[in-house]
Write a protein that holds these residues in place. Structure first.
Motif, short mmCIF file in Angstrom:
data_model
loop_
_atom_site.label_atom_id
_atom_site.label_comp_id
_atom_site.label_asym_id
_atom_site.label_seq_id
_atom_site.Cartn_x
_atom_site.Cartn_y
_atom_site.Cartn_z
N THR A 3 -5.11 -2.34 -3.67
CA THR A 3 -3.91 -2.10 -2.86
C THR A 3 -3.43 -3.34 -2.12
OG1 THR A 3 -5.07 -1.48 -0.82
CG2 THR A 3 -4.75 0.25 -2.45
N GLY A 4 -4.18 -4.44 -2.19
CA GLY A 4 -3.76 -5.66 -1.53
C GLY A 4 -4.13 -5.72 -0.06
N ALA A 89 -10.84 6.86 -4.96
CA ALA A 89 -9.84 7.91 -5.17
C ALA A 89 -9.47 8.61 -3.88
CB ALA A 89 -10.35 8.92 -6.18
N ASP A 90 -10.38 8.61 -2.90
CA ASP A 90 -10.08 9.29 -1.64
C ASP A 90 -9.67 8.32 -0.54
OD1 ASP A 90 -12.48 8.03 -1.31
OD2 ASP A 90 -13.51 9.72 -0.36
N GLY A 91 -9.35 7.06 -0.92
CA GLY A 91 -8.98 6.05 0.07
C GLY A 91 -7.51 6.11 0.42
N ARG A 92 -7.14 5.39 1.49
CA ARG A 92 -5.73 5.29 1.89
C ARG A 92 -5.05 4.21 1.06
NH1 ARG A 92 -7.81 6.32 7.23
NH2 ARG A 92 -6.85 8.20 8.10
N PHE A 93 -3.80 4.48 0.69
CA PHE A 93 -3.03 3.52 -0.10
C PHE A 93 -2.25 2.65 0.88
CE2 PHE A 93 -1.96 3.24 -4.68
CZ PHE A 93 -1.26 2.07 -4.61
N GLY A 94 -2.93 1.65 1.46
CA GLY A 94 -2.32 0.88 2.55
C GLY A 94 -1.32 -0.18 2.12
N GLY A 95 -1.43 -0.71 0.89
CA GLY A 95 -0.53 -1.77 0.46
C GLY A 95 0.42 -1.27 -0.62
N HIS A 96 0.29 -1.81 -1.85
CA HIS A 96 1.06 -1.31 -2.98
C HIS A 96 0.18 -1.36 -4.22
CE1 HIS A 96 1.63 -5.69 -3.53
NE2 HIS A 96 1.98 -5.43 -4.77
N ILE A 97 0.69 -0.92 -5.36
CA ILE A 97 -0.12 -0.89 -6.58
C ILE A 97 -0.40 -2.32 -7.04
CG2 ILE A 97 -0.20 -0.21 -8.99
CD1 ILE A 97 1.62 2.14 -8.26
N VAL A 98 -1.68 -2.71 -7.02
CA VAL A 98 -2.10 -4.05 -7.42
C VAL A 98 -3.11 -3.91 -8.55
CG1 VAL A 98 -3.22 -6.19 -6.67
CG2 VAL A 98 -1.72 -4.94 -5.09
N ILE A 140 -0.05 -12.22 -2.75
CA ILE A 140 -0.41 -13.63 -2.67
C ILE A 140 -1.91 -13.72 -2.39
CG2 ILE A 140 -0.11 -15.79 -1.39
CD1 ILE A 140 2.71 -14.99 -0.74
N ASN A 141 -2.65 -14.33 -3.30
CA ASN A 141 -4.11 -14.40 -3.17
C ASN A 141 -4.72 -13.03 -2.88
OD1 ASN A 141 -4.30 -17.09 -3.73
ND2 ASN A 141 -4.95 -17.74 -1.71
N GLY A 142 -4.14 -12.00 -3.49
CA GLY A 142 -4.66 -10.66 -3.33
C GLY A 142 -4.15 -9.91 -2.13
N ILE A 143 -3.27 -10.52 -1.32
CA ILE A 143 -2.77 -9.89 -0.10
C ILE A 143 -1.42 -9.22 -0.39
CG2 ILE A 143 -2.18 -10.26 2.33
CD1 ILE A 143 -3.55 -13.09 1.95
N SER A 144 -1.32 -7.94 -0.10
CA SER A 144 -0.05 -7.22 -0.27
C SER A 144 0.91 -7.63 0.85
CB SER A 144 -0.29 -5.71 -0.22
OG SER A 144 0.93 -5.01 -0.25
N LEU A 145 2.06 -8.20 0.46
CA LEU A 145 3.03 -8.69 1.44
C LEU A 145 4.44 -8.25 1.06
CD1 LEU A 145 1.59 -12.31 1.71
CD2 LEU A 145 1.43 -10.53 3.46
N ASN A 179 -2.34 -17.64 -5.89
CA ASN A 179 -2.21 -16.68 -6.97
C ASN A 179 -1.14 -15.66 -6.65
OD1 ASN A 179 -4.36 -17.82 -8.43
ND2 ASN A 179 -5.86 -16.59 -7.33
N LEU A 180 -0.31 -15.32 -7.66
CA LEU A 180 0.78 -14.37 -7.47
C LEU A 180 0.68 -13.23 -8.48
CD1 LEU A 180 3.76 -16.89 -7.11
CD2 LEU A 180 2.43 -15.84 -5.26
N GLU A 181 0.84 -12.02 -7.97
CA GLU A 181 0.99 -10.86 -8.85
C GLU A 181 2.22 -10.09 -8.41
OE1 GLU A 181 -0.88 -6.54 -9.99
OE2 GLU A 181 -2.28 -8.04 -9.21
#
Length: 214
Positions: A3-4, A89-98, A140-145, A179-181
């Protein structure tokens, strides 16, 4: 899937290089809780498989393709890296789909302090920028921004103090590679639109209807 939201900043403790591939040893603590061999941990946004582990470190194999597409070749012993376990599966989706599959790298062009926030300007190739939209998501480097600005040569993000304090962004300066995704949804939409069949022109015209008594 990730989720980043970075769970821990780890430290590179060892790098074994063989040709264009490597074995990395990462020192950490939090992300090893509940982790088993074969599990995935994102390192600077890159999905890598745990191949061996102890109570305070783990190892991953990095193939040549990954080294070529990311900033991993810039890492040294002592480098700080962002770590995130695959989402439960039971976690919070705090960022976005990564996905943890890096699209490429960008170069930090400017770092500007704006009161309690820090602005990062990142230059990237057109092949990446075409998927980035203002107010959309970028990793960016795994961080959802959230993207605050984008044009034909770069994009900008504004980093809050919590994010800087809990990631490896302070280790990076102007000229460094990150790194960018891109948001995977944009890539799926583009491919589906490219594959959509061309609309056939209707043969029913006003003249056709008149000729047939309508």
């Amino acid at each position: 899937m990730f989720t980043g939201i970075i769970e821990e900043v780890g430290t590179i403790r060892g790098i074994q290089t063989s040709g264009h591939s490597s074995i990395l040893t990462i020192g950490c603590s939090d992300v090893l809780a509940g982790t088993k061999l074969g599990d995935s941990i994102a390192l600077n946004g890159i999905c890598l498989t745990v191949t061996s582990m102890t109570g305070s470190e783990y190892q991953v194999d990095v193939m040549a393709e990954t080294m070529n597409r990311t900033n991993l070749s810039k890492l040294r012993v002592g480098s700080k890296v962002n770590l995130e376990r695959a989402m439960a599966a039971d976690g919070r989706f705090g960022g976005h789909i990564v996905s943890g599959h890096i699209d490429g790298t960008g170069t930090i062009k400017e770092i500007r302090i704006d009161e309690n926030a820090v602005w990062y300007t990142v230059a990237a190739p057109e092949s990446i920028l075409c998927y980035i939209v203002e107010k959309g998501s970028i990793t960016i480097n795994g961080i959802s921004l959230t993207v605050a600005y984008v044009d034909d040569v770069c994009f900008k993000v504004s980093i809050i103090p919590h994010t800087r304090a809990n990631t490896n962004l302070p280790e990076y300066g102007v000229g460094d590679l990150v790194n960018l995704e891109c948001d995977i949804l944009g890539k799926y939409v583009e491919k589906l639109l490219r594959r959509a069949p061309e609309k056939k022109e209707s043969r029913i015209t006003e003249e056709f209807l008149r000729e047939h008594g309508f």
